[in-house]
Design a protein around this motif. Structure first.
Motif, PDB file in Angstrom:
ATOM      1  N   SER A  62       1.010  -1.116   0.118  1.00  0.00           N
ATOM      2  CA  SER A  62       0.175  -0.071  -0.020  1.00  0.00           C
ATOM      3  C   SER A  62       0.810   1.292  -0.099  1.00  0.00           C
ATOM      4  O   SER A  62       0.368   2.369  -0.140  1.00  0.00           O
ATOM      5  N   CYS A  64       2.476   2.645  -2.296  1.00  0.00           N
ATOM      6  CA  CYS A  64       2.460   3.511  -3.444  1.00  0.00           C
ATOM      7  C   CYS A  64       1.003   4.393  -3.691  1.00  0.00           C
ATOM      8  O   CYS A  64       0.943   5.035  -4.542  1.00  0.00           O
ATOM      9  N   VAL A  65       0.142   3.747  -2.513  1.00  0.00           N
ATOM     10  CA  VAL A  65      -1.225   4.537  -2.623  1.00  0.00           C
ATOM     11  C   VAL A  65      -1.143   5.760  -2.150  1.00  0.00           C
ATOM     12  O   VAL A  65      -0.407   6.117  -0.937  1.00  0.00           O
ATOM     13  N   GLN A  66      -1.586   6.904  -2.794  1.00  0.00           N
ATOM     14  CA  GLN A  66      -1.408   8.166  -2.481  1.00  0.00           C
ATOM     15  C   GLN A  66      -2.479   8.604  -1.471  1.00  0.00           C
ATOM     16  O   GLN A  66      -3.555   8.177  -1.654  1.00  0.00           O
ATOM     17  N   PRO A  67      -2.376   9.406  -0.466  1.00  0.00           N
ATOM     18  CA  PRO A  67      -3.497   9.684   0.583  1.00  0.00           C
ATOM     19  C   PRO A  67      -4.587  10.602  -0.269  1.00  0.00           C
ATOM     20  O   PRO A  67      -4.297  11.139  -1.173  1.00  0.00           O
ATOM     21  N   GLN A  70      -4.658  15.801   0.379  1.00  0.00           N
ATOM     22  CA  GLN A  70      -3.286  16.352  -0.120  1.00  0.00           C
ATOM     23  C   GLN A  70      -2.456  16.403   1.323  1.00  0.00           C
ATOM     24  O   GLN A  70      -3.043  17.226   2.370  1.00  0.00           O
ATOM     25  N   LYS A  74       0.096   8.672   5.009  1.00  0.00           N
ATOM     26  CA  LYS A  74       0.140   7.553   4.024  1.00  0.00           C
ATOM     27  C   LYS A  74      -0.111   6.143   4.824  1.00  0.00           C
ATOM     28  O   LYS A  74      -0.078   6.243   6.077  1.00  0.00           O
TER      29      LYS A  74
END
Length: 141
Positions: A62, A64-67, A70, A74
């Motif tokens: 996970s 690489c999953v962006q929050p 903004q 993470k």
């Protein structure tokens, strides 16, 4: 690519090379589907149509999953989970409550190296220790 399954009679099926193009003006032969491709498609289709489908992945999957927000947090890393577990175990107990071992005490109890901060390895050792520890050692939390 090669395919091996219960439907390939114990044999690996290799992809067939595409047939050479037909001469100009000659009728094209009907294309037969490669048996290896057909078996791969069938296996993938079976997996996706099953009732119970589980995907197991490691902690780093996970990352690489962006929050969604903004600048938001993470997914936790292995180090984050280690630190949270250590902080939770080392939190002082209220007066009158049963004492619990320290995080370092747990590491020593299950034989986990003090300098290795791998939460998955620690959990595996804890799970294994449940089977051979007895009495107060097993019930301490």
């Amino acid at each position: 690519m090669k395919v091996f399954s219960s439907r390939t009679n114990g044999q690996w099926l290799a992809l067939l090379l595409p047939p050479a193009p037909a001469a100009a003006g000659a009728p094209a032969a009907p294309a037969l589907e490669d048996p290896a491709v057909s078996e791969a498609k069938r296996a993938l289709s079976d997996v996706l149509r099953c009732t119970n489908f589980v995907v197991l992945s490691g902690l780093g999957t996970s990352l690489c999953v962006q929050p969604a927000v903004q600048g938001g947090a993470k997914a936790p890393t292995m180090r984050d989970l280690w630190q949270q577990a250590e902080a939770a175990q080392n939190t002082p107990v209220p007066p009158g409550a049963a004492q619990k071992p320290t995080f370092q005490g747990i590491l020593q109890l299950v034989g986990h190296p003090q300098d290795k901060t791998d939460i998955e390895a620690l959990l595996s050792r804890c799970r294994l220790a449940e089977s051979f520890l007895g009495g107060a050692q097993k019930t301490d939390r």
